[in-house]
Every structure is written in structure tokens, then in C-alpha cells.
Design a protein around this motif. Structure first.
Motif, PDB file in Angstrom:
ATOM      1  N   LEU A 142       0.834  -1.198   0.000  1.00 32.82           N
ATOM      2  CA  LEU A 142       0.000   0.000   0.000  1.00 32.82           C
ATOM      3  C   LEU A 142       0.874   1.256   0.000  1.00 32.82           C
ATOM      4  O   LEU A 142       0.538   2.254  -0.641  1.00 32.82           O
ATOM      5  N   ALA A 143       2.005   1.175   0.690  1.00 32.27           N
ATOM      6  CA  ALA A 143       2.919   2.326   0.716  1.00 32.27           C
ATOM      7  C   ALA A 143       3.481   2.591  -0.671  1.00 32.27           C
ATOM      8  O   ALA A 143       3.594   3.744  -1.104  1.00 32.27           O
ATOM      9  N   ALA A 144       3.823   1.520  -1.379  1.00 29.07           N
ATOM     10  CA  ALA A 144       4.360   1.678  -2.736  1.00 29.07           C
ATOM     11  C   ALA A 144       3.292   2.227  -3.676  1.00 29.07           C
ATOM     12  O   ALA A 144       3.564   3.081  -4.526  1.00 29.07           O
ATOM     13  N   LEU A 145       2.071   1.762  -3.518  1.00 28.09           N
ATOM     14  CA  LEU A 145       0.978   2.251  -4.362  1.00 28.09           C
ATOM     15  C   LEU A 145       0.706   3.730  -4.081  1.00 28.09           C
ATOM     16  O   LEU A 145       0.343   4.486  -4.983  1.00 28.09           O
ATOM     17  N   ASP A 146       0.893   4.124  -2.830  1.00 31.11           N
ATOM     18  CA  ASP A 146       0.698   5.536  -2.472  1.00 31.11           C
ATOM     19  C   ASP A 146       1.733   6.417  -3.146  1.00 31.11           C
ATOM     20  O   ASP A 146       1.489   7.597  -3.404  1.00 31.11           O
ATOM     21  N   ALA A 147       2.900   5.837  -3.401  1.00 33.79           N
ATOM     22  CA  ALA A 147       3.986   6.613  -4.007  1.00 33.79           C
ATOM     23  C   ALA A 147       3.790   6.764  -5.514  1.00 33.79           C
ATOM     24  O   ALA A 147       4.577   7.426  -6.192  1.00 33.79           O
ATOM     25  N   LEU A 148       2.762   6.110  -6.026  1.00 27.85           N
ATOM     26  CA  LEU A 148       2.493   6.139  -7.466  1.00 27.85           C
ATOM     27  C   LEU A 148       1.519   7.261  -7.812  1.00 27.85           C
ATOM     28  O   LEU A 148       0.502   7.423  -7.155  1.00 27.85           O
ATOM     29  N   ASP A 149       1.840   8.026  -8.840  1.00 30.93           N
ATOM     30  CA  ASP A 149       0.931   9.082  -9.283  1.00 30.93           C
ATOM     31  C   ASP A 149      -0.223   8.517 -10.100  1.00 30.93           C
ATOM     32  O   ASP A 149      -1.342   9.003 -10.046  1.00 30.93           O
ATOM     33  N   ALA A 150       0.105   7.499 -10.873  1.00 32.78           N
ATOM     34  CA  ALA A 150      -0.894   6.913 -11.771  1.00 32.78           C
ATOM     35  C   ALA A 150      -2.078   6.329 -11.004  1.00 32.78           C
ATOM     36  O   ALA A 150      -1.959   5.925  -9.856  1.00 32.78           O
ATOM     37  N   ASP A 151      -3.200   6.285 -11.658  1.00 33.88           N
ATOM     38  CA  ASP A 151      -4.446   5.768 -11.124  1.00 33.88           C
ATOM     39  C   ASP A 151      -4.645   4.370 -11.709  1.00 33.88           C
ATOM     40  O   ASP A 151      -4.985   4.244 -12.878  1.00 33.88           O
TER      41      ASP A 151
END
Length: 287
Positions: A142-151
DNA sequence: GCGACAG
DNA sequence: ATCTTGTCGC
């Protein structure tokens, strides 16, 4: 409306009983049907990215690529769906004992083109327990996904989704939390029973995985995923199949079709293969 | 008690 | 998952 369920986050400090209870809630909140317009054809990857010269361009360059003519565009000019591969690597302590921290890597693809990378390193709080993987790897992911700008329009997770004792594997957990369609891609079978033997099958072959006694939450015989032979060598050693299952908002059939469309000549689908490579790189950079 | 178990 | 060299085959 936002149907994400942050209240169901995989808190590693819960007791085993609480974790299992939470997983039943996850399964109840999950949808194992296609409620979206994600078609396998729309996410198909034609050509594998070459890892020979390292990974494809990192975010900044890749963003420029989006505007390149013909790159990742569909015929009607619409943007292809954003598919995000998720994988993990682990850092080991000085003595070389147990893993110390998890490196979660996510790679976003659009029309077969890498558009973004991200990763996050998180200390590991609990050991690996079959059936409770999400509580060990969920927070880092979840932390890595939070670091992603893309949707993300689709998450491709390493591990099971519905192929799970309580129908709430890693892919299902993450998918439900973020309310994003997700699929699980595992390299070995956690539970359930294949219709046919999976030995030495040709590329493209698949067979349903059905719920058995190990999956008491499902009606016996329910198709909870598929074994899928993504690759096979003409001669020599045999390749084991993948075990693909719905995470959230995807049916078992569509889940395999999506993974099949995301494969480009390797055993692992491109999003997973690239996330794997990125996780290794992030791990190496951290050492 | 035994077996079986994603990463 | 991770510890690791060479080796077989396309």
C-alpha cells in the motif's frame, strides 16, 4: 463514490483470530464478477520489455513516451487502461538470517509501455504464515501504491486472490482496500483442486481450480481460479503453470484472460516481471 | 496427532 | 522470499 475500505487494512498487530475474521470481511466485501469495462484486448501487451539494458525508462522519460505517436494508443485515440504490477523483495540483516525489511515495487503500464515506477521499503513486523500473507506484505504494498501518481485500472499481484482458505488472498485484500480491480498470480497452488492434472501442458493451456474442503467459505466445486500454462519449452525442462485467481471486481474467467493477454513470451505476465525486476533493483540500491 | 500450506 | 555457479537448450 469512493468504495475503498481503509478500515479493512491488513494491520500486522492483530491476533491470528482477528486476522482471519478480517479476511472474512474482506471476502464479503469483495466482488468476484466483472463490474467494469476492462477487456483483455485493451490491456494486451504485444512485446516484452527488454531487461538486457536494465529496466525501461524510468518515470520522467516514460511520461514523454506517452505522447509519442502510436505508443500505447488505442485506435480511437483513448488512453489504454493503466495496469500496475506489484512485487516484493526482501532485505536481509547483517548475519544473513531472516528477512529484515520488505521492498515493495510497483510498475505501471499503459498499452504495453512503462509509464511509471515506484517502490517503498518497510520494516517487516510479522513472519510469513500461509494464508496470512497480506498481513506481512500488505502495508509495504500500500505504501508503494501511495507513491504512485498513476491511477490503477488493474492491479496484478504476486500471490493468490480468491484461491485462499477464506477467499481473501493478498490480491483480494489490496483490491478491496483500494476498490480497484485486481488479479492474483501465484507460482504455486495454496489450496483448491485443479480439474485436470497440470503436468507438462502446452503454452496457453488452462484448467479451473475448484474450491474443496480447504475453502469452507465457498460452495464446494466453485471455480475460484485457474491453473494457466503461460509458457513452455519445446524440449528440455518443463515449466510449472501459474495459478491465477480473481482479486476483486474480476471473474475467474476474465482473470485468466487478462493474465494471458499480459504475457509476452515469459512465464510471468509483463507487469509482474517488470515489478520483479524493479524490486530487485531497489533492493540492490539499498544494499 | 497428521497433513498441507501464496511469498 | 533468500542463500548461489554452472549448465543445458533455443
Amino acid at each position: 463514490m469512493d468504495l475503498a475500505r481503509p478500515d479493512l487494512r491488513p494491520d500486522p498487530s492483530l491476533s491470528t483470530a482477528e486476522m482471519e475474521t478480517l479476511q472474512r470481511e474482506i471476502a464479503a466485501a469483495a466482488t468476484f464478477e466483472d463490474d467494469h469495462a476492462l477487456s483483455p484486448a485493451a490491456v494486451a501487451v504485444e512485446e516484452a520489455a527488454s531487461l538486457a539494458d536494465g529496466l525501461p525508462p524510468a518515470r520522467g522519460d516514460a511520461v514523454a513516451n506517452e505522447t509519442l505517436p502510436g505508443t500505447g494508443d488505442t485506435e480511437d485515440g483513448t488512453d489504454p487502461p493503466t495496469v500496475v504490477g506489484v512485487d516484493q523483495a526482501f532485505l536481509t540483516d547483517r548475519e544473513g538470517d531472516r528477512p529484515d525489511a520488505a521492498v515493495s515495487a510497483v510498475v505501471a503500464l499503459r498499452g504495453g509501455t512503462v509509464v511509471e515506477y515506484a517502490s517503498a521499503t518497510t520494516p517487516l513486523s510479522i513472519p510469513y504464515v500461509p494464508g496470512l500473507l497480506a498481513f506481512r506484505e500488505g502495508e509495504p504494498i500500500l505504501a508503494a501504491l501511495d507513491a504512485l501518481d498513476a491511477d490503477p485500472d488493474l492491479l496484478v499481484c504476486d500471490g493468490s486472490g480468491r484461491i485462499h482458505f477464506r477467499e481473501a488472498g493478498l490480491a483480494t485484500h489490496v483490491g478491496v482496500l483500494r476498490d480497484v480491480p485486481s488479479v492474483g498470480v501465484a507460482k504455486s497452488l495454496l489450496c483448491g483442486e485443479p480439474d485436470e492434472s497440470t503436468d507438462e501442458r502446452p503454452a496457453g493451456w488452462r484448467t479451473p481450480i475448484r474450491a474443496d474442503d480447504a475453502v469452507p467459505t465457498a460452495e464446494p466445486g466453485t471455480v475460484i481460479g485457474h491453473a494457466f500454462q503461460s509458457r513452455q519449452y519445446p524440449n528440455s525442462k518443463r515449466v510449472n503453470p501459474l495459478y491465477v485467481s480473481p482479486g476483486h471486481r474480476v471473474s475467474a474467467e476474465t482473470a485468466v484472460d487478462l493474465v494471458a493477454a499480459l504475457c509476452a513470451g515469459y512465464k510471468l505476465p509483463e507487469p509482474t516481471r517488470l515489478a520483479d525486476a524493479h524490486a530487485d533493483r531497489a533492493k540492490r540500491d539499498a544494499e
